[in-house]
Design a protein around this motif. Structure first.
Motif, PDB file in Angstrom:
ATOM      1  N   VAL A   1      -3.220   0.462  10.077  1.00 23.94           N
ATOM      2  CA  VAL A   1      -3.426  -0.902  10.452  1.00 23.94           C
ATOM      3  C   VAL A   1      -4.790  -1.326   9.443  1.00 23.94           C
ATOM      4  O   VAL A   1      -4.520  -2.556   9.018  1.00 23.94           O
ATOM      5  CB  VAL A   1      -3.663  -0.940  12.045  1.00 23.94           C
ATOM      6  CG1 VAL A   1      -4.182  -2.371  12.179  1.00 23.94           C
ATOM      7  CG2 VAL A   1      -2.448  -0.875  12.697  1.00 23.94           C
ATOM      8  N   ASN A   2      -5.528  -0.482   9.561  1.00 20.54           N
ATOM      9  CA  ASN A   2      -6.961  -0.983   8.652  1.00 20.54           C
ATOM     10  C   ASN A   2      -6.920  -0.523   7.313  1.00 20.54           C
ATOM     11  O   ASN A   2      -7.718  -0.119   6.894  1.00 20.54           O
ATOM     12  CB  ASN A   2      -8.031  -0.338   9.456  1.00 20.54           C
ATOM     13  CG  ASN A   2      -8.261  -0.824  10.892  1.00 20.54           C
ATOM     14  OD1 ASN A   2      -7.992  -2.028  11.082  1.00 20.54           O
ATOM     15  ND2 ASN A   2      -8.252  -0.098  11.944  1.00 20.54           N
ATOM     16  N   VAL A   3      -5.797  -0.137   6.656  1.00 24.07           N
ATOM     17  CA  VAL A   3      -5.975   0.310   5.325  1.00 24.07           C
ATOM     18  C   VAL A   3      -6.608  -0.595   4.209  1.00 24.07           C
ATOM     19  O   VAL A   3      -6.928  -0.213   3.432  1.00 24.07           O
ATOM     20  CB  VAL A   3      -4.565   0.590   5.065  1.00 24.07           C
ATOM     21  CG1 VAL A   3      -3.512  -0.756   4.573  1.00 24.07           C
ATOM     22  CG2 VAL A   3      -4.203   1.701   3.527  1.00 24.07           C
ATOM     23  N   GLY A   4      -6.556  -1.869   4.430  1.00 21.32           N
ATOM     24  CA  GLY A   4      -7.175  -2.961   3.445  1.00 21.32           C
ATOM     25  C   GLY A   4      -6.458  -3.061   2.253  1.00 21.32           C
ATOM     26  O   GLY A   4      -5.065  -2.913   2.242  1.00 21.32           O
ATOM     27  N   ASN A   5      -6.941  -3.150   1.060  1.00 21.46           N
ATOM     28  CA  ASN A   5      -6.333  -3.678  -0.041  1.00 21.46           C
ATOM     29  C   ASN A   5      -6.178  -2.488  -1.128  1.00 21.46           C
ATOM     30  O   ASN A   5      -5.592  -2.863  -2.212  1.00 21.46           O
ATOM     31  CB  ASN A   5      -7.078  -4.798  -0.716  1.00 21.46           C
ATOM     32  CG  ASN A   5      -6.497  -5.657  -1.810  1.00 21.46           C
ATOM     33  OD1 ASN A   5      -5.136  -5.971  -1.420  1.00 21.46           O
ATOM     34  ND2 ASN A   5      -6.942  -6.048  -2.762  1.00 21.46           N
TER      35      ASN A   5
ATOM     36  N   PRO B   1      -5.671   8.838   4.516  1.00 26.32           N
ATOM     37  CA  PRO B   1      -6.653   8.530   5.748  1.00 26.32           C
ATOM     38  C   PRO B   1      -7.409   9.562   6.344  1.00 26.32           C
ATOM     39  O   PRO B   1      -8.209   9.277   6.956  1.00 26.32           O
ATOM     40  CB  PRO B   1      -5.541   8.128   6.609  1.00 26.32           C
ATOM     41  CG  PRO B   1      -4.262   8.978   6.078  1.00 26.32           C
ATOM     42  CD  PRO B   1      -4.150   8.919   4.691  1.00 26.32           C
TER      43      PRO B   1
ATOM     44  N   TYR C   1      -4.529   8.368  15.477  1.00 23.30           N
ATOM     45  CA  TYR C   1      -5.323   8.265  14.300  1.00 23.30           C
ATOM     46  C   TYR C   1      -4.707   7.815  13.099  1.00 23.30           C
ATOM     47  O   TYR C   1      -5.292   6.841  12.394  1.00 23.30           O
ATOM     48  CB  TYR C   1      -5.799   9.443  14.027  1.00 23.30           C
ATOM     49  CG  TYR C   1      -6.758   9.748  12.769  1.00 23.30           C
ATOM     50  CD1 TYR C   1      -8.040   9.305  12.825  1.00 23.30           C
ATOM     51  CD2 TYR C   1      -6.214  10.060  11.653  1.00 23.30           C
ATOM     52  CE1 TYR C   1      -8.856   9.676  11.856  1.00 23.30           C
ATOM     53  CE2 TYR C   1      -7.051  10.283  10.466  1.00 23.30           C
ATOM     54  CZ  TYR C   1      -8.306   9.986  10.588  1.00 23.30           C
ATOM     55  OH  TYR C   1      -9.029   9.863   9.440  1.00 23.30           O
TER      56      TYR C   1
ATOM     57  N   HIS D   1      -4.157   5.101  -0.547  1.00 24.30           N
ATOM     58  CA  HIS D   1      -4.943   5.333   0.624  1.00 24.30           C
ATOM     59  C   HIS D   1      -4.487   6.625   1.255  1.00 24.30           C
ATOM     60  O   HIS D   1      -3.550   7.074   1.633  1.00 24.30           O
ATOM     61  CB  HIS D   1      -4.889   4.421   1.679  1.00 24.30           C
ATOM     62  CG  HIS D   1      -5.836   4.585   2.818  1.00 24.30           C
ATOM     63  ND1 HIS D   1      -7.175   4.293   2.614  1.00 24.30           N
ATOM     64  CD2 HIS D   1      -5.713   4.918   4.020  1.00 24.30           C
ATOM     65  CE1 HIS D   1      -8.148   4.642   3.776  1.00 24.30           C
ATOM     66  NE2 HIS D   1      -7.033   5.080   4.274  1.00 24.30           N
TER      67      HIS D   1
ATOM     68  N   LYS E   1      -3.930   3.875  13.449  1.00 25.34           N
ATOM     69  CA  LYS E   1      -5.162   3.399  13.074  1.00 25.34           C
ATOM     70  C   LYS E   1      -5.637   2.868  11.805  1.00 25.34           C
ATOM     71  O   LYS E   1      -6.097   1.987  11.298  1.00 25.34           O
ATOM     72  CB  LYS E   1      -6.374   3.589  14.010  1.00 25.34           C
ATOM     73  CG  LYS E   1      -6.358   3.496  15.399  1.00 25.34           C
ATOM     74  CD  LYS E   1      -7.376   4.193  16.237  1.00 25.34           C
ATOM     75  CE  LYS E   1      -6.885   3.995  17.735  1.00 25.34           C
ATOM     76  NZ  LYS E   1      -7.984   4.700  18.550  1.00 25.34           N
ATOM     77  N   LYS E   2      -5.342   4.192  11.192  1.00 27.85           N
ATOM     78  CA  LYS E   2      -5.497   3.920   9.610  1.00 27.85           C
ATOM     79  C   LYS E   2      -4.642   3.170   8.993  1.00 27.85           C
ATOM     80  O   LYS E   2      -5.217   2.519   7.931  1.00 27.85           O
ATOM     81  CB  LYS E   2      -5.680   5.643   9.244  1.00 27.85           C
ATOM     82  CG  LYS E   2      -6.738   6.300   9.699  1.00 27.85           C
ATOM     83  CD  LYS E   2      -8.097   5.707   9.160  1.00 27.85           C
ATOM     84  CE  LYS E   2      -9.216   6.734   9.475  1.00 27.85           C
ATOM     85  NZ  LYS E   2     -10.662   6.215   8.852  1.00 27.85           N
TER      86      LYS E   2
ATOM     87  N   ASN F   1       0.831  -1.345   0.058  1.00 26.11           N
ATOM     88  CA  ASN F   1      -0.174  -0.133  -0.165  1.00 26.11           C
ATOM     89  C   ASN F   1       0.938   1.184   0.167  1.00 26.11           C
ATOM     90  O   ASN F   1       1.985   1.289   0.459  1.00 26.11           O
ATOM     91  CB  ASN F   1      -0.951   0.107   1.207  1.00 26.11           C
ATOM     92  CG  ASN F   1      -1.775  -1.394   1.329  1.00 26.11           C
ATOM     93  OD1 ASN F   1      -1.292  -2.072   2.153  1.00 26.11           O
ATOM     94  ND2 ASN F   1      -2.884  -1.314   0.672  1.00 26.11           N
TER      95      ASN F   1
END
Length: 106
Positions: free
Chosen positions: A73-77, A83, A67, A81, A70-71, A40
């Motif tokens: 860690v949860n970035v996804g595929n 945030p 903040y 990105h 957390k973004k 990513n």
């Protein structure tokens, strides 16, 4: 950083390295996809850390380290990105501005 989104006269050398790194990561993402490894790129703006202390930055654009963490860690595929909705708006505007208007930026 947003510096790699468009070439600008005030930071074209720095911005070109950011842009080149994003392209490198795009190729790396393709190379590693068969191994189920996701790469990513996070386009992150100002973070409220010691490195930015004392700089005259727009406080409305500052993000807290927790903040951002957390973004990440949860970035996804998604490949790229951004945030924060404020930075996402700036990113989209800068990315879609005609070159003639980008050339007028500092």
């Amino acid at each position: 950083s947003l510096s790699g989104v468009r070439g600008r006269k005030s930071n074209f050398v720095y911005g070109s390295t950011k842009s080149a790194f994003t392209q490198y990561l795009a190729g790396l993402r393709q190379e590693l996809a068969s191994r189920k490894i996701t790469v990513n790129v996070l386009v992150i703006g100002y973070i409220n850390t010691k490195i930015n202390a004392g700089l005259e930055l727009n406080k409305n654009l500052m993000m807290e380290p927790d903040y951002v963490a957390k973004k990440i860690v949860n970035v996804g595929n998604s490949f790229v990105h951004v945030p924060n909705f404020k930075w996402k708006a700036i990113y989209l505007i800068l990315k879609n501005l005609p070159e003639s208007l980008v050339a007028k930026l500092p």
